[in-house]
Write a protein that holds these residues in place. Sequence first.
Motif, PDB file in Angstrom:
ATOM      1  N   GLY A 460       0.804  -1.227   0.000  1.00 59.44           N
ATOM      2  CA  GLY A 460       0.000   0.000   0.000  1.00 59.44           C
ATOM      3  C   GLY A 460       0.822   1.255   0.000  1.00 59.44           C
ATOM      4  N   ALA A 461       2.146   1.130  -0.130  1.00 60.14           N
ATOM      5  CA  ALA A 461       3.028   2.303  -0.079  1.00 60.14           C
ATOM      6  C   ALA A 461       2.788   3.234  -1.259  1.00 60.14           C
ATOM      7  CB  ALA A 461       4.486   1.858  -0.048  1.00 60.14           C
ATOM      8  N   GLU A 462       2.502   2.661  -2.432  1.00 66.56           N
ATOM      9  CA  GLU A 462       2.303   3.503  -3.612  1.00 66.56           C
ATOM     10  C   GLU A 462       1.111   4.439  -3.424  1.00 66.56           C
ATOM     11  OE1 GLU A 462       2.010   1.052  -7.035  1.00 66.56           O
ATOM     12  OE2 GLU A 462       4.064   0.320  -6.916  1.00 66.56           O
ATOM     13  N   THR A 463       0.010   3.878  -2.916  1.00 67.03           N
ATOM     14  CA  THR A 463      -1.182   4.699  -2.677  1.00 67.03           C
ATOM     15  C   THR A 463      -0.901   5.776  -1.641  1.00 67.03           C
ATOM     16  OG1 THR A 463      -2.602   2.809  -3.159  1.00 67.03           O
ATOM     17  CG2 THR A 463      -3.602   4.651  -1.967  1.00 67.03           C
ATOM     18  N   LEU A 464      -0.187   5.413  -0.588  1.00 69.88           N
ATOM     19  CA  LEU A 464       0.117   6.362   0.477  1.00 69.88           C
ATOM     20  C   LEU A 464       1.002   7.490  -0.026  1.00 69.88           C
ATOM     21  CD1 LEU A 464      -0.129   7.126   3.436  1.00 69.88           C
ATOM     22  CD2 LEU A 464       1.792   5.609   3.940  1.00 69.88           C
ATOM     23  N   VAL A 465       2.039   7.155  -0.788  1.00 71.06           N
ATOM     24  CA  VAL A 465       2.946   8.177  -1.313  1.00 71.06           C
ATOM     25  C   VAL A 465       2.209   9.109  -2.274  1.00 71.06           C
ATOM     26  CG1 VAL A 465       4.974   8.552  -2.764  1.00 71.06           C
ATOM     27  CG2 VAL A 465       5.032   6.803  -0.973  1.00 71.06           C
ATOM     28  N   GLN A 466       1.362   8.526  -3.134  1.00 71.56           N
ATOM     29  CA  GLN A 466       0.565   9.373  -4.034  1.00 71.56           C
ATOM     30  C   GLN A 466      -0.338  10.330  -3.246  1.00 71.56           C
ATOM     31  OE1 GLN A 466      -1.390   7.397  -7.500  1.00 71.56           O
ATOM     32  NE2 GLN A 466      -0.206   5.589  -6.913  1.00 71.56           N
ATOM     33  N   SER A 467      -0.897   9.835  -2.152  1.00 69.45           N
ATOM     34  CA  SER A 467      -1.784  10.665  -1.324  1.00 69.45           C
ATOM     35  C   SER A 467      -1.018  11.827  -0.701  1.00 69.45           C
ATOM     36  CB  SER A 467      -2.418   9.817  -0.210  1.00 69.45           C
ATOM     37  OG  SER A 467      -3.217   8.789  -0.768  1.00 69.45           O
ATOM     38  N   ILE A 468       0.202  11.562  -0.240  1.00 69.00           N
ATOM     39  CA  ILE A 468       1.004  12.629   0.367  1.00 69.00           C
ATOM     40  C   ILE A 468       1.372  13.673  -0.682  1.00 69.00           C
ATOM     41  CG2 ILE A 468       3.198  13.154   1.496  1.00 69.00           C
ATOM     42  CD1 ILE A 468       3.058  10.410   2.834  1.00 69.00           C
ATOM     43  N   ILE A 469       1.749  13.224  -1.857  1.00 66.98           N
ATOM     44  CA  ILE A 469       2.086  14.161  -2.936  1.00 66.98           C
ATOM     45  C   ILE A 469       0.873  15.016  -3.296  1.00 66.98           C
ATOM     46  CG2 ILE A 469       2.791  14.353  -5.353  1.00 66.98           C
ATOM     47  CD1 ILE A 469       4.384  11.719  -4.942  1.00 66.98           C
ATOM     48  N   GLY A 470      -0.292  14.351  -3.391  1.00 60.53           N
ATOM     49  CA  GLY A 470      -1.515  15.087  -3.705  1.00 60.53           C
ATOM     50  C   GLY A 470      -1.896  16.057  -2.606  1.00 60.53           C
ATOM     51  N   LEU A 471      -1.723  15.655  -1.358  1.00 63.95           N
ATOM     52  CA  LEU A 471      -2.038  16.525  -0.222  1.00 63.95           C
ATOM     53  C   LEU A 471      -1.169  17.764  -0.233  1.00 63.95           C
ATOM     54  CD1 LEU A 471      -3.399  17.062   2.531  1.00 63.95           C
ATOM     55  CD2 LEU A 471      -1.621  15.648   3.573  1.00 63.95           C
ATOM     56  N   ALA A 472       0.133  17.567  -0.438  1.00 65.54           N
ATOM     57  CA  ALA A 472       1.049  18.708  -0.485  1.00 65.54           C
ATOM     58  C   ALA A 472       0.659  19.667  -1.604  1.00 65.54           C
ATOM     59  CB  ALA A 472       2.484  18.222  -0.666  1.00 65.54           C
ATOM     60  N   GLY A 473       0.313  19.094  -2.770  1.00 65.08           N
ATOM     61  CA  GLY A 473      -0.086  19.947  -3.889  1.00 65.08           C
ATOM     62  C   GLY A 473      -1.338  20.751  -3.586  1.00 65.08           C
ATOM     63  N   SER A 474      -2.314  20.122  -2.919  1.00 71.75           N
ATOM     64  CA  SER A 474      -3.561  20.830  -2.606  1.00 71.75           C
ATOM     65  C   SER A 474      -3.350  21.927  -1.586  1.00 71.75           C
ATOM     66  CB  SER A 474      -4.605  19.833  -2.089  1.00 71.75           C
ATOM     67  OG  SER A 474      -4.196  19.285  -0.850  1.00 71.75           O
ATOM     68  N   LEU A 475      -2.332  21.778  -0.742  1.00 67.77           N
ATOM     69  CA  LEU A 475      -2.028  22.803   0.265  1.00 67.77           C
ATOM     70  C   LEU A 475      -1.047  23.847  -0.249  1.00 67.77           C
ATOM     71  CD1 LEU A 475      -1.647  20.510   3.420  1.00 67.77           C
ATOM     72  CD2 LEU A 475      -3.540  22.063   2.911  1.00 67.77           C
ATOM     73  N   GLY A 476      -0.570  23.640  -1.474  1.00 70.11           N
ATOM     74  CA  GLY A 476       0.341  24.621  -2.067  1.00 70.11           C
ATOM     75  C   GLY A 476       1.743  24.588  -1.491  1.00 70.11           C
ATOM     76  N   ILE A 477       2.168  23.415  -0.997  1.00 71.13           N
ATOM     77  CA  ILE A 477       3.525  23.310  -0.456  1.00 71.13           C
ATOM     78  C   ILE A 477       4.286  22.228  -1.212  1.00 71.13           C
ATOM     79  CG2 ILE A 477       2.925  24.114   1.859  1.00 71.13           C
ATOM     80  CD1 ILE A 477       2.698  21.309   2.800  1.00 71.13           C
ATOM     81  N   GLY A 478       5.603  22.273  -1.121  1.00 64.31           N
ATOM     82  CA  GLY A 478       6.441  21.322  -1.842  1.00 64.31           C
ATOM     83  C   GLY A 478       6.497  19.976  -1.148  1.00 64.31           C
ATOM     84  N   VAL A 479       7.142  19.023  -1.798  1.00 68.30           N
ATOM     85  CA  VAL A 479       7.308  17.692  -1.228  1.00 68.30           C
ATOM     86  C   VAL A 479       8.688  17.176  -1.612  1.00 68.30           C
ATOM     87  CG1 VAL A 479       6.222  16.578  -3.215  1.00 68.30           C
ATOM     88  CG2 VAL A 479       6.291  15.384  -1.024  1.00 68.30           C
ATOM     89  N   VAL A 480       9.367  16.556  -0.646  1.00 67.40           N
ATOM     90  CA  VAL A 480      10.702  15.991  -0.855  1.00 67.40           C
ATOM     91  C   VAL A 480      10.657  14.544  -0.389  1.00 67.40           C
ATOM     92  CG1 VAL A 480      13.153  16.116  -0.283  1.00 67.40           C
ATOM     93  CG2 VAL A 480      11.808  18.226  -0.468  1.00 67.40           C
ATOM     94  N   ALA A 481      11.158  13.629  -1.208  1.00 64.02           N
ATOM     95  CA  ALA A 481      11.208  12.213  -0.829  1.00 64.02           C
ATOM     96  C   ALA A 481      12.626  11.877  -0.400  1.00 64.02           C
ATOM     97  CB  ALA A 481      10.801  11.336  -2.006  1.00 64.02           C
ATOM     98  N   GLU A 482      12.755  11.252   0.781  1.00 62.38           N
ATOM     99  CA  GLU A 482      14.083  10.867   1.257  1.00 62.38           C
ATOM    100  C   GLU A 482      14.225   9.351   1.246  1.00 62.38           C
ATOM    101  OE1 GLU A 482      14.640  12.361   5.195  1.00 62.38           O
ATOM    102  OE2 GLU A 482      12.738  11.597   5.944  1.00 62.38           O
ATOM    103  N   GLY A 483      15.460   8.908   1.169  1.00 64.87           N
ATOM    104  CA  GLY A 483      15.705   7.468   1.164  1.00 64.87           C
ATOM    105  C   GLY A 483      15.527   6.832  -0.202  1.00 64.87           C
ATOM    106  N   VAL A 484      15.659   7.605  -1.280  1.00 64.81           N
ATOM    107  CA  VAL A 484      15.522   7.049  -2.639  1.00 64.81           C
ATOM    108  C   VAL A 484      16.820   6.315  -3.010  1.00 64.81           C
ATOM    109  CG1 VAL A 484      15.095   7.566  -5.064  1.00 64.81           C
ATOM    110  CG2 VAL A 484      13.956   8.918  -3.271  1.00 64.81           C
ATOM    111  N   GLU A 485      16.681   5.034  -3.312  1.00 65.86           N
ATOM    112  CA  GLU A 485      17.879   4.224  -3.561  1.00 65.86           C
ATOM    113  C   GLU A 485      17.882   3.552  -4.926  1.00 65.86           C
ATOM    114  OE1 GLU A 485      18.242   1.465  -0.365  1.00 65.86           O
ATOM    115  OE2 GLU A 485      18.612   3.013   1.160  1.00 65.86           O
ATOM    116  N   THR A 486      16.736   3.496  -5.596  1.00 71.00           N
ATOM    117  CA  THR A 486      16.682   2.806  -6.890  1.00 71.00           C
ATOM    118  C   THR A 486      16.080   3.716  -7.961  1.00 71.00           C
ATOM    119  OG1 THR A 486      14.458   1.883  -6.578  1.00 71.00           O
ATOM    120  CG2 THR A 486      16.319   0.634  -5.669  1.00 71.00           C
TER     121      THR A 486
END
Length: 529
Positions: A460-486
């Motif tokens: 369910g991580a994909e759905t959760l990450v998409q939700s966070i990205i969408g939430l940030a966009g709706s609030l007009g703030i940026g989003v940074v993903a940490e721990g990207v390895e691949t």
Amino acid sequence: MSIFRYSGLLKSVRGIQHAIYQAATKRIRSLIALIAFFLLGYSTFVVTVFLEIDVSYDLIIVPILFFGACFVLATADITVRIFRELLSANVQLEKMALKDVLTQLPNRRQLESRLNIAIDDAKQSGSIVGLMMLDIDRFKRVNDSYGHRFGDELLVAASGKIIRSIRESAFVARFGGDEFAVIIDDAKSFDEVVEEARNAIRAFTKPVVVRDQEIRLGLTVGVSFCPRDGASVDELIKNADLAMYNAKDRGKNTCAVFSGEMVGAAQQKLQLESELREALVHNEFVLHFQPQMDISREKAFGVEALVRWQKKDGRLCPPMEFIPLAEETGLIVQMDLWALKQACRTGADWHARGMQVRMSVNASAMLLGRENIVKQVLQTLEETSFPASYLTMEITETALLQNIDSAVEVIRQLKNKGVEFSLDDFGTGYSSLSYLRMLPIRALKIDRSFIKDLSVSGQGAETLVQSIIGLAGSLGIGVVAEGVETEEQRDFLKRHGCYRIQGYLYSPPLCQQDAEEWLGNHMDKTLHS
């Protein structure tokens, strides 16, 4: 004046004396009666001597005898009264000495006495005694936020919740502060005691209501047993405490049973704390910098400054070995302030050489809670000549919620001076739209645990990450993903509109010299982010 007149007067005096005597014998506690009797007796003597009245000696002797008798009676009566009052006061003091004034539970002194009796009984009968030490999680945060009076009411409510959650035969006491203790001396097995501890923990999954406000707390419990873990009061308390702190180290809101290994772990922890304090004095800490990338242009836009402990032998101590301990001991504030100053100095040096890099530093809950934190941050920026508009302070949800009103005020004040803020480890705490709307933050940082699970099906991580990205966009703030390895993780983020990332795919945290070289090859020298 005739002798008869004086004789009548003397009879009246004797009548009054007799009445006063009767009053004294009835234990009417009045010093006025005693004083009046003395004055009347004295007046009888004066009248007899100075007027040379021929009266019988009993008019003189009897008042004196009466006076003596009344004095003895009054003194005895007063003494009895004082004795009774002292006895009553002593009983009250004894009760106060054995009870907690706030919760009306037995206090530590009575706990130790009761535990000593239970231990003696267990030695004779061969039964077991279980001792639970219970600590209320997040109480300090509530106490600091709502005030001590509210905190006192919360402790009373919490003590009631503990009592209701365990067996009636248990002995519940307040040990001190937000810590309670429970003695169970009628359990048939160790598991029975542990189950009682779990019952108490489960009770705190529901909020505690104080002044019509729902306060969510937690409970961490440590358990020790007699005779297995000790045969004295001090041993059992010490070992139950060790178990409780072990449970806290494992994440709180749980239960731990004492084991011999905990003693060694506790000693190692004390040794590490001592070394940590020395490291601060001898400046054994260094900063490493992990680059942050804008994958829409494949250029770096900033770095996150991370504290590393380089021991005297040159070995780097992993952050998870000392950061939690620094938070627990309060040393994290000193570390945060040091890291802030070093990061700003480094950032100012890079800017002077044309690398307009954004510097992100971590801010703990304790740092945000300092009264003069705004002044200290601004003073650091001034001393290092690092522009406030290039500084981002990263705070966790947990740190934010420890005192949200105070934290929001600090954020707003520094935001007005140009400092930016990002919410770190988003999604791992108490994510809430209500506080996100009120926070003047620059970005949400998606926790690495969600990024790691992107390639794992069924998580369910994909759905959760998409939700966070969408939430940030709706609030007009940026989003940074940490721990990207691949590359797979990077491509997923890019497809869903998250263009700012950091992780080992591009670079691990680097020492200052290596970071300078890396940034020189991966960022626009004129970039202003």
